[in-house]
Structures are given as structure tokens and as C-alpha cells.
Design an enzyme around this catalytic site. Sequence first.
Site, PDB file in Angstrom:
ATOM      1  CB  CYS A   1      -0.939   0.009   1.202  1.00 42.05           C
ATOM      2  SG  CYS A   1      -2.118  -1.333   1.177  1.00 42.05           S
TER       3      CYS A   1
ATOM      4  CG  HIS B   1      -3.101   3.586   2.409  1.00 41.58           C
ATOM      5  ND1 HIS B   1      -3.565   3.233   1.161  1.00 41.58           N
ATOM      6  CD2 HIS B   1      -3.202   2.463   3.184  1.00 41.58           C
ATOM      7  CE1 HIS B   1      -3.921   1.955   1.180  1.00 41.58           C
ATOM      8  NE2 HIS B   1      -3.717   1.474   2.393  1.00 41.58           N
TER       9      HIS B   1
ATOM     10  CG  ASN C   1      -6.628  -0.530   1.321  1.00 42.22           C
ATOM     11  OD1 ASN C   1      -5.915  -0.109   0.416  1.00 42.22           O
ATOM     12  ND2 ASN C   1      -6.136  -1.030   2.440  1.00 42.22           N
TER      13      ASN C   1
HETATM   14  O1  UT7 Z   1      -3.443  -0.964   3.910  1.00 47.09           O
HETATM   15  C1  UT7 Z   1      -3.476  -1.675   5.116  1.00 47.09           C
HETATM   16  C2  UT7 Z   1      -4.529  -2.739   4.938  1.00 47.09           C
HETATM   17  N1  UT7 Z   1      -5.318  -3.109   6.049  1.00 47.09           N
HETATM   18  C3  UT7 Z   1      -5.898  -2.281   6.949  1.00 47.09           C
HETATM   19  O2  UT7 Z   1      -5.708  -1.114   6.991  1.00 47.09           O
HETATM   20  C4  UT7 Z   1      -6.819  -2.921   7.956  1.00 47.09           C
HETATM   21  C5  UT7 Z   1      -6.710  -2.311   9.328  1.00 47.09           C
HETATM   22  N2  UT7 Z   1      -7.692  -2.910  10.216  1.00 47.09           N
HETATM   23  C6  UT7 Z   1      -9.001  -2.598  10.146  1.00 47.09           C
HETATM   24  O3  UT7 Z   1      -9.414  -1.801   9.321  1.00 47.09           O
HETATM   25  C7  UT7 Z   1      -9.936  -3.241  11.141  1.00 47.09           C
HETATM   26  O4  UT7 Z   1      -9.191  -3.975  12.074  1.00 47.09           O
HETATM   27  C8  UT7 Z   1     -11.008  -4.158  10.481  1.00 47.09           C
HETATM   28  C9  UT7 Z   1     -12.010  -3.312   9.722  1.00 47.09           C
HETATM   29  C10 UT7 Z   1     -10.362  -5.150   9.534  1.00 47.09           C
HETATM   30  C11 UT7 Z   1     -11.767  -4.933  11.541  1.00 47.09           C
HETATM   31  O5  UT7 Z   1     -12.343  -4.025  12.474  1.00 47.09           O
HETATM   32  P1  UT7 Z   1     -12.186  -4.252  14.044  1.00 47.09           P
HETATM   33  O6  UT7 Z   1     -12.936  -3.184  14.689  1.00 47.09           O
HETATM   34  O7  UT7 Z   1     -10.706  -4.348  14.335  1.00 47.09           O
HETATM   35  O8  UT7 Z   1     -12.909  -5.615  14.245  1.00 47.09           O
HETATM   36  P2  UT7 Z   1     -12.340  -7.013  14.848  1.00 47.09           P
HETATM   37  O9  UT7 Z   1     -11.394  -7.639  13.891  1.00 47.09           O
HETATM   38  O10 UT7 Z   1     -11.912  -6.772  16.239  1.00 47.09           O
HETATM   39  O11 UT7 Z   1     -13.645  -7.859  14.873  1.00 47.09           O
HETATM   40  C12 UT7 Z   1     -14.757  -7.536  15.736  1.00 47.09           C
HETATM   41  C13 UT7 Z   1     -15.850  -8.525  15.484  1.00 47.09           C
HETATM   42  C14 UT7 Z   1     -15.387  -9.988  15.526  1.00 47.09           C
HETATM   43  O12 UT7 Z   1     -16.420 -10.759  16.105  1.00 47.09           O
HETATM   44  P3  UT7 Z   1     -16.340 -11.221  17.636  1.00 47.09           P
HETATM   45  O13 UT7 Z   1     -15.054 -11.992  17.755  1.00 47.09           O
HETATM   46  O14 UT7 Z   1     -16.303  -9.937  18.437  1.00 47.09           O
HETATM   47  O15 UT7 Z   1     -17.576 -12.013  17.812  1.00 47.09           O
HETATM   48  C15 UT7 Z   1     -15.253 -10.355  14.083  1.00 47.09           C
HETATM   49  O16 UT7 Z   1     -15.417 -11.739  13.842  1.00 47.09           O
HETATM   50  O17 UT7 Z   1     -16.409  -8.348  14.177  1.00 47.09           O
HETATM   51  C16 UT7 Z   1     -16.383  -9.579  13.456  1.00 47.09           C
HETATM   52  N3  UT7 Z   1     -16.201  -9.288  12.056  1.00 47.09           N
HETATM   53  C17 UT7 Z   1     -17.192  -8.942  11.241  1.00 47.09           C
HETATM   54  N4  UT7 Z   1     -18.517  -8.834  11.441  1.00 47.09           N
HETATM   55  C18 UT7 Z   1     -19.283  -8.465  10.390  1.00 47.09           C
HETATM   56  C19 UT7 Z   1     -15.019  -9.242  11.353  1.00 47.09           C
HETATM   57  N5  UT7 Z   1     -15.271  -8.900  10.080  1.00 47.09           N
HETATM   58  C20 UT7 Z   1     -16.601  -8.712   9.991  1.00 47.09           C
HETATM   59  C21 UT7 Z   1     -17.455  -8.333   8.937  1.00 47.09           C
HETATM   60  N6  UT7 Z   1     -18.780  -8.223   9.185  1.00 47.09           N
HETATM   61  N7  UT7 Z   1     -17.009  -8.076   7.693  1.00 47.09           N
END
Ligand code: UT7
Length: 320
Positions: free
Chosen positions: A114, A247, A277
Amino acid sequence: MKFSKILATGSYLPEKVLTNQDLEKMVETTDEWITERTGIKTRHIAANEETTCDMAYQAALKAIAMADIDVNQIDLIIVGTSTPDAVMPSTACYLQEKLGIKVTSGAFDLQAACSGFIYALNTADCYIKTEQAKTALVIGVDKLSKIIDYTDRGTCILFGDGAGAVILQASDEAGVLGSKIYADGSYTSILECGGAVNQGQVMGNPYVTMDGQAVFKFAVRALSNVAKDLAESVKVDLGGIDWMVPHQANIRIIESTAKMLKLPLDKVVVTVDRHGNTSAASIPLALDEAVRDGRIKRGDLILLEGVGAGFAWGASLIRF
Ligand code: UT7
């Protein structure tokens, strides 16, 4: 000493739009969750036959038209991408052929995920400052959709395809005031696409895997630190920034970084809601949008910054 200056910008987004509602039908997710956690509503997805080079070409044509230069003036092509069309030759060479030009200072791809565009811009700036090139076509492009697993809700909601381009030219006035690029390979495992071609087979996982929370934390810290380091080294007060073009990974990363840098959100160019992204393309896509709609004007002080797999990150300060 010569400077390099951004003469023009261009960008391209594929026609197909993938909405959160479409994703609700593909994985267990909701528009509400995606919007709240990422700020993303839609992203563009390239057609199967539409290549990384095709997208780069469209963005390049727009930048060349805005620059109003003879295409043969381009003597260097650098393409920042982690989704090249082939193992070899480079996307830059395919692009050179499509543009129908010969270059005298090289054409090559640069892989910094990225941060590909920031790395490419910095490299082109160095070529120009050392008088190895005069007019560079610098591209950030990715067709991330070909390495995304559309059954993995942790990643498939985030990414889109697209391309952005700038024409960078030698100039007596700055221009690129300075850049800083960093890398730390001890973070490879939190964001990677490890698959590779070997003896006619794909070895390893050909899809992107990510520890979202770890990436999130790293990104905010890296983006605010690199901006501060760079501002200090080029002796620019971050308070004087007209526009930050970060970004576009997640609106919460953008907001947290702006807060740490004490930059009001109305000085930040945001496209993540519509583009998702787009990896190496996200910064030049956002830059082009803000240039074309008149927000970014000649003379403005702009901070570009990116972070991604590697981890590789960096920033550039530019007098537009
Ligand atoms: O260029 C760099 C590329 N990557 C990034 O910049 C990504 C950086 N990270 C993020 O943007 C965030 O961490 C995410 C958007 C990927 C995830 O958000 P989060 O607030 O960190 O969520 P999490 O991973 O802590 O997940 C919270 C909950 C989980 O469920 P439980 O364990 O609390 O029951 C996940 O399983 O949300 C669940 N979950 C979803 N639910 C609905 C994860 N993905 C999804 C989804 N829809 N798409």
C-alpha cells in the site's frame, strides 16, 4: 540543485461497483458493520479481463493530457504495484509498450504494497534530483480483487481496484520538499499474500491474510510518526499543511492519524467511503480527485502518507 514538481495527476476506477449490500449476499456481514468499522460504502472491481496495466494506462493518459506534454518527453516510468500482470516483464514495460514510447532512464515496477506510490514517488524524485531523469510517469495501481478471498469477511469488505498517476518533472522550484520511507520486515505475518508460482504450481496461500487489529494499531502509529519525522527533517510546521492525502484503508485510521497530527478533518482528502482500500492506487487516486475538483490548488502544501504490508510506510511533503 534541481527539484521535481508534480506537473499533473490522473486516475482511473473500473466501472463495476461492489456495494456493502452486494457483500451482504456474499459473506456474513452487514452494511452497518462495514460502515461503522471502516467507513467504506462502495469499492470498484476490475473486470476479469481488465489488467493492472490497463488501469495504469487509463490513469496515465489522464495525467499526460492534464500535463499537456508530448508523451515522448517521459523518460522514466515507475509503477508501484503488488499485483503485476505477470512475473515478468514488469507492468511498467507493458505500460511503456501500450503508450508507444521509448524511455532513456528506465521502466520498472516497485513493490511496497500500500506504500507503493510513496516509494515510487520518492524514487522518481531521487532520479530527477540527481539528473538521471527529467520527466517521470509515476503510477500507483493495484488489482487487489485477484488476490482477495471473497469468502473471508475479514478482508473482502475492505479492498477495491484502481490506478492513480502523476507526471513528475524537473523544476527550478520545489516541488517535492522531501520524503521519508521506512520498512520493518518483522511485521510480515500480520498482512501478507504469501502465494508464489513454483514449478508450474501456486505454492502457499494466494490470498491476502490479515490480522486487522494489529495492522490498525501499527498503521496509526507509523503514519503519525513518519509525518512528524518528515516535517522535522524538512523544517516544515505541520500546522501549515493545506491538505493531507493519506492512504485510504479505514476512516478510523485516517481520523486517528489526523487527530494525532492535530490536523482538522476538513484538511484531509477522503475517498475510502467510495473507493475502499485500493492499495498502491489509493493516494494518487485521492490526490487526483482533490486536484480535479479544485480543492488542491497550485502552491498548496500537501502531506502524502501511506502504510502497508512489509511493513513498509512513508510520507512526502509537497509544494503543489
Ligand atoms: O493498507 C493496510 C490494509 N489493512 C488495513 O488497513 C486494515 C486495518 N484494520 C481494520 O481496518 C480493522 O481492524 C477491520 C475493519 C479489519 C476490523 O475491524 P475491528 O474493529 O478491528 O474488528 P475485529 O477484527 O476486532 O472484529 C470484531 C468482530 C469480531 O467478532 P467477535 O469476535 O467480536 O464475535 C469479528 O469476527 O467483528 C467480526 N467481524 C465482522 N462482522 C461483520 C469481522 N469482520 C466482519 C465483517 N462483518 N465483515
